[in-house]
Design an enzyme around this catalytic site. Structure first.
Site, PDB file in Angstrom:
ATOM      1  N   ASN A  60     -10.597   7.131   2.893  1.00  0.00           N
ATOM      2  CA  ASN A  60     -10.308   7.168   1.456  1.00  0.00           C
ATOM      3  C   ASN A  60     -11.187   6.144   0.743  1.00  0.00           C
ATOM      4  O   ASN A  60     -12.204   6.485   0.174  1.00  0.00           O
ATOM      5  CB  ASN A  60      -8.824   6.904   1.193  1.00  0.00           C
ATOM      6  CG  ASN A  60      -7.939   7.963   1.833  1.00  0.00           C
ATOM      7  OD1 ASN A  60      -8.305   9.133   1.903  1.00  0.00           O
ATOM      8  ND2 ASN A  60      -6.790   7.563   2.324  1.00  0.00           N
TER       9      ASN A  60
ATOM     10  N   ILE B 286      -7.465   0.947   9.301  1.00  0.00           N
ATOM     11  CA  ILE B 286      -7.943   1.861  10.351  1.00  0.00           C
ATOM     12  C   ILE B 286      -8.038   1.115  11.666  1.00  0.00           C
ATOM     13  O   ILE B 286      -7.589   1.599  12.696  1.00  0.00           O
ATOM     14  CB  ILE B 286      -9.290   2.493   9.934  1.00  0.00           C
ATOM     15  CG1 ILE B 286      -9.052   3.500   8.804  1.00  0.00           C
ATOM     16  CG2 ILE B 286      -9.978   3.152  11.127  1.00  0.00           C
ATOM     17  CD1 ILE B 286     -10.306   4.081   8.201  1.00  0.00           C
TER      18      ILE B 286
ATOM     19  N   GLY C 220       0.840  -1.194   0.000  1.00  0.00           N
ATOM     20  CA  GLY C 220       0.000   0.000   0.000  1.00  0.00           C
ATOM     21  C   GLY C 220       0.869   1.236   0.000  1.00  0.00           C
ATOM     22  O   GLY C 220       2.100   1.158   0.037  1.00  0.00           O
ATOM     23  N   VAL C 221       0.219   2.395  -0.041  1.00  0.00           N
ATOM     24  CA  VAL C 221       0.953   3.652  -0.082  1.00  0.00           C
ATOM     25  C   VAL C 221       0.891   4.310   1.284  1.00  0.00           C
ATOM     26  O   VAL C 221      -0.129   4.254   1.951  1.00  0.00           O
ATOM     27  CB  VAL C 221       0.324   4.599  -1.131  1.00  0.00           C
ATOM     28  CG1 VAL C 221       1.117   5.893  -1.226  1.00  0.00           C
ATOM     29  CG2 VAL C 221       0.276   3.915  -2.475  1.00  0.00           C
ATOM     30  N   GLY C 222       1.997   4.925   1.709  1.00  0.00           N
ATOM     31  CA  GLY C 222       1.972   5.665   2.958  1.00  0.00           C
ATOM     32  C   GLY C 222       3.274   5.525   3.698  1.00  0.00           C
ATOM     33  O   GLY C 222       4.231   4.910   3.204  1.00  0.00           O
ATOM     34  N   ASN C 223       3.299   6.090   4.882  1.00  0.00           N
ATOM     35  CA  ASN C 223       4.553   6.130   5.632  1.00  0.00           C
ATOM     36  C   ASN C 223       4.955   4.756   6.165  1.00  0.00           C
ATOM     37  O   ASN C 223       6.137   4.425   6.197  1.00  0.00           O
ATOM     38  CB  ASN C 223       4.429   7.137   6.771  1.00  0.00           C
ATOM     39  CG  ASN C 223       4.336   8.562   6.233  1.00  0.00           C
ATOM     40  OD1 ASN C 223       5.095   8.941   5.351  1.00  0.00           O
ATOM     41  ND2 ASN C 223       3.374   9.328   6.731  1.00  0.00           N
TER      42      ASN C 223
ATOM     43  N   GLU D 145       0.375  -2.001  -6.972  1.00  0.00           N
ATOM     44  CA  GLU D 145      -0.341  -0.925  -7.661  1.00  0.00           C
ATOM     45  C   GLU D 145       0.545   0.287  -7.881  1.00  0.00           C
ATOM     46  O   GLU D 145       0.540   0.905  -8.926  1.00  0.00           O
ATOM     47  CB  GLU D 145      -1.546  -0.487  -6.809  1.00  0.00           C
ATOM     48  CG  GLU D 145      -2.554  -1.570  -6.599  1.00  0.00           C
ATOM     49  CD  GLU D 145      -3.389  -1.307  -5.372  1.00  0.00           C
ATOM     50  OE1 GLU D 145      -4.586  -1.641  -5.407  1.00  0.00           O
ATOM     51  OE2 GLU D 145      -2.872  -0.780  -4.373  1.00  0.00           O
TER      52      GLU D 145
ATOM     53  N   GLY E 176      -7.118  -1.162  -3.678  1.00  0.00           N
ATOM     54  CA  GLY E 176      -6.813  -2.514  -4.127  1.00  0.00           C
ATOM     55  C   GLY E 176      -6.546  -3.481  -2.997  1.00  0.00           C
ATOM     56  O   GLY E 176      -6.186  -4.640  -3.248  1.00  0.00           O
TER      57      GLY E 176
ATOM     58  N   LYS F  59      -4.516   9.085  17.094  1.00  0.00           N
ATOM     59  CA  LYS F  59      -4.977  10.333  17.741  1.00  0.00           C
ATOM     60  C   LYS F  59      -4.459  10.443  19.173  1.00  0.00           C
ATOM     61  O   LYS F  59      -5.252  10.449  20.138  1.00  0.00           O
ATOM     62  CB  LYS F  59      -6.512  10.410  17.724  1.00  0.00           C
ATOM     63  CG  LYS F  59      -7.125  10.432  16.337  1.00  0.00           C
ATOM     64  CD  LYS F  59      -7.276  11.847  15.805  1.00  0.00           C
ATOM     65  CE  LYS F  59      -7.767  11.822  14.358  1.00  0.00           C
ATOM     66  NZ  LYS F  59      -7.557  13.088  13.667  1.00  0.00           N
TER      67      LYS F  59
END
Lengths: 504, 504
Positions: B384, B364, B269-272, B294, B388, B408
């Site tokens: 979001n 999440i 996946g995309v992200g940090n 992807e 995929g 949080k």
């Protein structure tokens, strides 16, 4: 003239009693058996094994096995072993009342997985080694290959992986089933996998019998007993209405040009409602249909007989006693039109997607946003399992879920604010059908799905209550993409547990 | 010497301003645009379209479009059109803050579907006709074929199906991207589908450019603007711990013989956090890895540069400004090692299963039984979309979901009693990783999954509270296969809404 069903001399020498064969299974073993929806399961060894387990237990000693099959079996297998408290772990699907009770009392470990995942997850090593396979066949050929009986399930995988094999040769099964099977030997582990060369539901891509190293076959048992043959209920008005809504929808899709006149290969779950759908198709005017499904039940035999269905691919049967008689009597006719495959092929995502199957499955409940619960009553009590519904819902052309709008004398609504367990997410559900009507969820946002499900599918007794929840949630929810009132979302289920009805 | 990026004379004659091109789009149209995770989206026409929509709105008249893309885009597309209130319906994925707010206010219709389903569902006719396609390319060849830019997404489908086409030729994109793409033209509608002839992540099975009937191209717009280039956060301790747990697990699987030494094709996946995993792989000692994914983000370019990754297949990029510079400077090196495909191929269930991908995605929350929520904060507010993740979680060899154990400032636990929304069911989740540790859920019953998730993954601040819920549910639940206390199951989420913390 009766021909010996065991044509291989070496294996004929290994014939023993079921009791002797069962004695080869040791406590703690992982045992993989044949069987899919009550067909083709071993009839004798599991009963003797249960007897032995009970005897060991009576002496105060432990004896349990880990048990894998194709899918559900019958009282002689799941029932007997569950009653004997002989199962430490069960996978991937079952429907036995005794086993179910033990699972829901937290006394039997049950792992409920997609039927298309079973073989590969065992090959991947996720379930350890298989000690013993117990496989029903209809015959052993002279070359030692095994002709399956009325289900294939995971038998190829079990025979390939088991350290020792017990074969039951069941003479009750029709000899004419020989030639009906298609056992694909082209599977591999990644990174060595190749495309599966099947492009039509009736393509043959494999062998008609199972291979097995004869050195692994430690016992052969002769049996002569019937598959589990539960009669279906007569088709009632509710099932007929569900069937009629679905068939009307399919005709509409043909008219719109989204489906060819002979549809796409049908997958049908097992039960009274799918049977009603099949009966409805018989009178629908559709012709030249095909099935690419897990199980052939009565209605599908009728469609084949009448030429409505040209051919059917499956991995097992679920026939009433009458249908079974008709099947046996006309086995030559059906052998030309039925292909039985391993369940990794019958449910393979690659093939379900390529063929564009139309999935038709039952459900326990659906929430107003289209999330389907197929497995857990009130979110906690498992009924049977997900079976192959996910394989077809995710990968097919269309996925329809069917249910009466209420259950338990109208105390339970099949349409609820929030599903108490999710097996098929909103992303995988195209169509919901109850006797009230059909909701076409394709291309709709969650909120639009809610309105069409309430309007078209909910029972009138529950409609105002659902509308009230949805309206209030739409005003008060934290996010309004999928509005919910969390303290109320599962309150219908709790109310049923507390008061015996979901009615507020 | 600069070469005109529009080598086809006929199409060079159709060059107009972005304003003139945008004027060709009419209210109510279904508009399909290029773009996938902020790469390869049209930069000029959507901005002009938004301007025009605002002007029409200022006159008191309606103007909205239905908008489809590959996946998320950027402020110039989703942002501009959402701010202008110009989107009536959006699918299949987005991540723009303004669009997100409108969706969660119930003002923008958003349909969140599996990325592998998008092209086929549009072909099936589930979304009506496409009026206009707006596609960014890096060049137009002399023969009129279109060289994609930094994403392919659904561009093939949009060009095939749209009634009229607007092409943006973006000179900012490196010319050297030509040759990096692989556009498969072998897809078909069932019942005419054939096996997809791809058996290795780096197989080429298609063309290097997109075909388009030049008569449909109504406008060509020259642009020169960058893709959205958000920098990644520096890798923090939490991400590093998550990466380290996952990599240790992969090494363990190799040692056990369940994975080859060079693993199986990776999807990320995309992200940090995924970026941290990729950074961790760089130092892991693994070699000759492959990616079938992807999106290529910074960490994957580094792995390719260092030879840890031999090649990567994708459908788009998500690069920081620095990584983008490095990509452009070394485009000849990367063109040998990167293949960009349509997203129906990059995410195809047939291929993900055949290759045996290792899926690594964010989430999440996950509940104690392994049901993953990827999309909805507190069950109702969409973040979001599923993207995929489902394509890889369901069909890959392994599916890992990664998240810090809290969010949080520690007020939200990522491990909850019951997921407030389910995108990946218990049947599709193999491994959960937080900075606390890793839970290997394979072959476990729901109750065993709960214990390992609480012990290994939950934050110590929430562990006692989770254990208390699970213990009481195990005693008091209606069914004990998946024990729950329904009135409490979602109370953590409600508590956060009411008090600002899930802590009881």
């Amino acid at each position: 003239m009766s021909v010996d069903r065991i044509a291989n001399a070496r294996l004929r020498d290994r014939v023993v009693s079921a009791e002797a064969a069962a004695a080869l299974i040791q406590p703690g073993e992982t045992v993989a058996m044949s069987g899919f929806t009550g067909s083709g399961y071993p009839k004798a060894v599991p009963v003797e094994l249960a007897r032995r387990i009970e005897a060991v237990h009576a002496q105060g000693n432990p004896f349990q096995i880990k048990l894998m099959t194709g899918a559900s079996t019958a009282p002689e297998l799941d029932g007997a072993l569950a009653k004997a408290d002989g199962i430490a772990m069960r996978m991937p699907f079952q429907s036995d009342p005794d086993a179910r009770n033990r699972i829901n009392e937290g006394k039997l470990d049950y792992i409920d997985i997609h039927l298309s995942h079973v073989a590969q997850h065992v090959w991947f090593g996720f379930y350890g080694e298989i000690d013993t396979a117990v496989i029903e066949v209809s015959a052993i050929r002279e070359d030692g290959s095994l002709v399956p009986s009325t289900s294939v399930g995971n038998n190829k995988t079990w025979l390939d992986l088991a350290k020792k094999v017990i074969v039951e040769v069941n003479e009750w099964q029709p000899a004419g089933v020989d030639g009906m099977h298609d056992i694909y030997y082209g599977t591999a582990l990644p990174p060595h996998r190749k495309p599966i060369p099947l492009v039509n539901a009736n393509d043959r891509i494999g062998d008609t019998a199972l291979r097995c190293d004869p050195d692994k076959i430690v016992a052969v048992v002769r049996t002569n007993g019937p598959d589990r043959n539960s009669p279906f209920s007569p088709i009632d008005a509710t099932s007929e209405q569900i069937a009629s809504h679905l068939i009307e929808f399919l005709k509409h899709e043909v008219k719109k040009g989204r489906l060819p006149p002979n549809l796409l290969p049908l997958q049908s779950g097992v039960g009274n409602i799918p049977n009603a759908v099949l009966a409805g198709l018989a009178k629908s005017g559709f012709r030249d249909l095909a099935a690419f499904t897990e199980v052939i039940q009565d209605g599908m035999l009728d469609l084949l007989r009448d030429g409505v269905l040209s051919y059917a691919s499956c991995t097992g049967f679920a026939l009433s006693p009458q249908a079974n008689e008709a099947f046996k009597e006309n086995i030559d006719f059906y052998r030309e039109r039925i292909i039985m495959r391993t369940q990794e092929i019958s449910n393979h995502p690659e093939l379900v997607r390529r063929l564009g199957c139309i999935g038709m499955n039952g459900m326990i409940e659906v929430d107003i946003y289209g999330n389907v619960n197929s497995t857990h009553v009130m979110g906690t009590r498992i009924m049977n399992g997900i079976g192959g519904s996910g394989d077809f819902a995710r990968n097919g052309f269309l996925s329809a879920f069917l249910s009466p709008s209420t259950a338990k004398n109208g105390t339970i609504s099949a349409i609820v604010p929030m599903a108490s367990h999710v097996d098929h997410t909103e992303h995988d559900v195209s169509v919901i059908v109850t006797e009230q009507g059909l909701a076409d969820l394709r291309g709709l946002t969650p909120r639009k799905r809610a309105q069409v499900l309430i309007d078209n599918c909910a029972h009138p007794d529950f409609r105002p209550q659902l509308q009230d929840y949805f309206d209030r949630a739409s005003r008060e929810s934290y996010g309004k993409h999928t509005p919910h009132l969390l303290p109320e979302a599962l309150s219908w289920h709790q109310r049923w547990l507390d008061t015996g009805t979901m009615m507020g």
